[in-house]
Write a protein that holds these residues in place. Sequence first.
Motif, PDB file in Angstrom:
ATOM      1  N   VAL A 102       1.034  -1.421   0.021  1.00 36.40           N
ATOM      2  CA  VAL A 102       0.062   0.145  -0.075  1.00 36.40           C
ATOM      3  C   VAL A 102       0.930   1.286  -0.114  1.00 36.40           C
ATOM      4  O   VAL A 102       1.928   1.378   0.538  1.00 36.40           O
ATOM      5  CB  VAL A 102      -0.982  -0.025   1.240  1.00 36.40           C
ATOM      6  N   GLN A 103       0.274   2.162  -0.878  1.00 38.94           N
ATOM      7  CA  GLN A 103       1.162   3.578  -0.839  1.00 38.94           C
ATOM      8  C   GLN A 103       0.402   4.688  -0.272  1.00 38.94           C
ATOM      9  O   GLN A 103       1.185   5.842   0.076  1.00 38.94           O
ATOM     10  CB  GLN A 103       1.329   3.934  -2.436  1.00 38.94           C
ATOM     11  N   VAL A 104      -0.793   4.592   0.039  1.00 37.53           N
ATOM     12  CA  VAL A 104      -1.677   5.632   0.464  1.00 37.53           C
ATOM     13  C   VAL A 104      -2.362   5.091   1.450  1.00 37.53           C
ATOM     14  O   VAL A 104      -3.184   4.328   1.192  1.00 37.53           O
ATOM     15  CB  VAL A 104      -2.519   6.568  -0.909  1.00 37.53           C
ATOM     16  N   ILE A 105      -2.717   5.776   2.623  1.00 43.53           N
ATOM     17  CA  ILE A 105      -3.808   5.341   3.517  1.00 43.53           C
ATOM     18  C   ILE A 105      -4.606   6.842   3.633  1.00 43.53           C
ATOM     19  O   ILE A 105      -4.087   7.888   3.568  1.00 43.53           O
ATOM     20  CB  ILE A 105      -3.244   5.371   5.111  1.00 43.53           C
ATOM     21  N   ILE A 106      -6.001   6.390   3.475  1.00 40.20           N
ATOM     22  CA  ILE A 106      -7.014   7.586   3.806  1.00 40.20           C
ATOM     23  C   ILE A 106      -7.900   6.989   4.965  1.00 40.20           C
ATOM     24  O   ILE A 106      -8.412   5.917   4.995  1.00 40.20           O
ATOM     25  CB  ILE A 106      -7.841   7.761   2.619  1.00 40.20           C
ATOM     26  N   ASN A 107      -7.688   7.863   5.975  1.00 44.06           N
ATOM     27  CA  ASN A 107      -8.500   7.631   7.362  1.00 44.06           C
ATOM     28  C   ASN A 107      -9.692   8.608   7.333  1.00 44.06           C
ATOM     29  O   ASN A 107      -9.434   9.860   7.803  1.00 44.06           O
ATOM     30  CB  ASN A 107      -7.399   7.838   8.290  1.00 44.06           C
ATOM     31  N   LEU A 108     -10.672   7.902   7.724  1.00 41.73           N
ATOM     32  CA  LEU A 108     -12.029   8.839   7.666  1.00 41.73           C
ATOM     33  C   LEU A 108     -12.582   8.499   9.086  1.00 41.73           C
ATOM     34  O   LEU A 108     -13.775   8.670   9.395  1.00 41.73           O
ATOM     35  CB  LEU A 108     -13.124   8.248   6.759  1.00 41.73           C
ATOM     36  N   ALA A 109     -11.885   7.768   9.818  1.00 42.04           N
ATOM     37  CA  ALA A 109     -12.500   7.328  11.305  1.00 42.04           C
ATOM     38  C   ALA A 109     -12.976   8.373  12.067  1.00 42.04           C
ATOM     39  O   ALA A 109     -12.385   9.467  12.057  1.00 42.04           O
ATOM     40  CB  ALA A 109     -11.412   6.474  12.057  1.00 42.04           C
ATOM     41  N   GLY A 110     -14.054   7.957  12.851  1.00 43.83           N
ATOM     42  CA  GLY A 110     -14.667   9.027  13.665  1.00 43.83           C
ATOM     43  C   GLY A 110     -16.134   8.941  14.067  1.00 43.83           C
ATOM     44  O   GLY A 110     -17.083   8.865  12.891  1.00 43.83           O
ATOM     45  N   ALA A 111     -16.457   8.666  15.187  1.00 40.25           N
ATOM     46  CA  ALA A 111     -17.975   8.804  15.409  1.00 40.25           C
ATOM     47  C   ALA A 111     -18.427  10.041  15.188  1.00 40.25           C
ATOM     48  O   ALA A 111     -18.056  11.021  15.183  1.00 40.25           O
ATOM     49  CB  ALA A 111     -18.041   8.463  16.967  1.00 40.25           C
ATOM     50  N   GLY A 112     -20.007  10.102  14.761  1.00 39.17           N
ATOM     51  CA  GLY A 112     -20.676  11.308  14.269  1.00 39.17           C
ATOM     52  C   GLY A 112     -20.794  12.363  15.470  1.00 39.17           C
ATOM     53  O   GLY A 112     -21.263  11.953  16.576  1.00 39.17           O
ATOM     54  N   ILE A 113     -20.431  13.411  15.465  1.00 36.83           N
ATOM     55  CA  ILE A 113     -20.427  14.638  16.221  1.00 36.83           C
ATOM     56  C   ILE A 113     -21.879  14.781  16.963  1.00 36.83           C
ATOM     57  O   ILE A 113     -22.266  15.359  17.951  1.00 36.83           O
ATOM     58  CB  ILE A 113     -19.693  15.633  16.152  1.00 36.83           C
ATOM     59  N   ALA A 114     -22.796  14.542  15.941  1.00 33.84           N
ATOM     60  CA  ALA A 114     -24.136  15.060  16.425  1.00 33.84           C
ATOM     61  C   ALA A 114     -25.214  14.000  16.440  1.00 33.84           C
ATOM     62  O   ALA A 114     -26.424  13.997  16.392  1.00 33.84           O
ATOM     63  CB  ALA A 114     -24.750  16.142  15.337  1.00 33.84           C
TER      64      ALA A 114
END
Length: 309
Positions: A70-82
């Motif tokens: 793998v050359q690129v990591i895209i991290n969208l982790a996170g519980a919804g704030i609302a």
Amino acid sequence: MKEIKNGEKGGQTYCFNSWWFRPRWSRGKKELNKCGHEVRILTRQENPHPPYFHWNPKKKEIDRAAIKGVQVIINLAGAGIADKRWTEKRKEEIFNSRIKPTQFLHETSQNMPALAHYISASGITCYGFDDPIKIYKENDGFGTDFLSTIVKRWEEVADLFSPQQKVAKIRTGVVLTEKGGALPKISGTIKKYVGAPLGSGEQKMPWITLKDIARIYVHAVNHQLDGAYNASAANISNEKLTRKVAHHLKKPLWLPKVPAFALKLFLGEMSSIVLEGVRIDNSKILDTGFEFKHKTIDKALAYIYDQED
């Protein structure tokens, strides 16, 4: 890793699939595949089939096949704030759901020799709500409220990948889509004839469509972006957005504005995300050559409700 241009075969891309907003990566995967990238998506499900691969950051488990080459990591982790009221337990969950997966990815990256680029989701809430007049740029300081401190720590942990890898932090505005987030909450009340602006209605909200935020991530991959970027097409007041949505839905708005005290009573500390606003500048991402498909709220809502690209 050289810059990828349209039509060229891209590098392998390793994507963390954010459980709170799956449609973002349904769109993101499609856009990355168009550019010739191989996409691998992490999921907490047991025994998934490619392109999905198992991981569990709490248990520090990850399928090694997911990270090979793998050359690129895209991290969208996170519980919804609302998604839920901000109890102390929920605030801890919002914090940990961003910080701990990022820390685990950084640990994992020590065994990823091909990794050249780390791209992290972030938020325009980093600036706080102290100055509703100021237009914030990426070099402005962080706020001191709950959400600002979370984003600050989130970006600090993302920067652990530097200097071994380039690090891009995508400070995302409110993503407009009927598949989740703020818009269904607004449109839902309007469809039931109980929609109304919140508080003064003057508070500003930076927004972006789901298609454009997916395109920004692809742009970040293809152009090897480094640093923080405000990801928002424009700023709009709560009242104007509410009226624009009602217009596109062909529904009337007849109720008065919802008083701020009522929202504070109902939402508690979380009321800040609907009662307070921030304005941001998007010139830095534009200077990289990115162009928004949906530059105005009318174009955005026409895309969402009328499927006009």
